[in-house]
Design an enzyme around this catalytic site. Sequence first.
Site, PDB file in Angstrom:
ATOM      1  N   LYS A  63       2.592   5.405  -0.943  1.00 27.44           N
ATOM      2  CA  LYS A  63       1.701   6.563  -1.080  1.00 27.44           C
ATOM      3  C   LYS A  63       1.326   6.768  -2.545  1.00 27.44           C
ATOM      4  O   LYS A  63       1.980   6.247  -3.455  1.00 27.44           O
ATOM      5  CB  LYS A  63       2.389   7.842  -0.578  1.00 27.44           C
ATOM      6  CG  LYS A  63       2.725   7.853   0.912  1.00 27.44           C
ATOM      7  CD  LYS A  63       1.493   7.997   1.777  1.00 27.44           C
ATOM      8  CE  LYS A  63       1.844   8.072   3.248  1.00 27.44           C
ATOM      9  NZ  LYS A  63       2.397   6.817   3.765  1.00 27.44           N
ATOM     10  N   SER A  78      -2.508   4.257   6.641  1.00 23.45           N
ATOM     11  CA  SER A  78      -2.675   5.452   5.812  1.00 23.45           C
ATOM     12  C   SER A  78      -3.193   5.154   4.410  1.00 23.45           C
ATOM     13  O   SER A  78      -3.574   6.064   3.691  1.00 23.45           O
ATOM     14  CB  SER A  78      -1.346   6.218   5.699  1.00 23.45           C
ATOM     15  OG  SER A  78      -0.485   5.590   4.779  1.00 23.45           O
TER      16      SER A  78
END
Length: 207
Positions: free
Chosen positions: A161, A124
Amino acid sequence: MNIIALRIKERREQLGLSAEQLAEKIGKAKTTIYRYESGFIEKMPSSVLSDIAKALNVSPTYLMGLEDSALITDQIRPIRLKKFRMLGEIACGEPIFANEDHETYIDASAEIKADFCLTAKGDSMTGARIFDGDIVFIREQAIVENGQIAAVVIGEEVTLKRWYYYPEQKKLVLQAENPRYEPFVFIGEELNNIRCLGRAVSFMSNL
């Protein structure tokens, strides 16, 4: 990509320097380093080329592709290593449990200003050039600035993230760097289960 761009990137990674660290050494923005390395800026001032060469411990002529060896014999210096605690794995995708095994250490450049490291799992964060199996170095801090990459604990699991926190809305958005993944959004009391471990400051890939 031109030869200067290629050699700047290769040499920076050989030394274990992040783009941000190289930018600090020459007094430029991190985005400028990425533009140099991508070849977006084709005409680099000679003064800037000299500054980059000095920061990377090579000659300007090496960066220009006019010589093959990166070593400057009168400036050879040892690479200082430091042991960083390895706290397990960190998800680049769905959150996963990170085992805080303080008996495991990773040797890396002492110039990395971090407190510990984790192994990235998943895809990701590939847009930030962090891939599965990379070692990510984290500087401990309870909160990071919006847009920075953070290691975040969600319950008992950890993920990597981009962090976007809006206190007036009591809202936290954790954004992936891969369009395949939707952002994680936490509002109100959901934030009670969220804890920022720190900011990602560097990474190390297996060649």
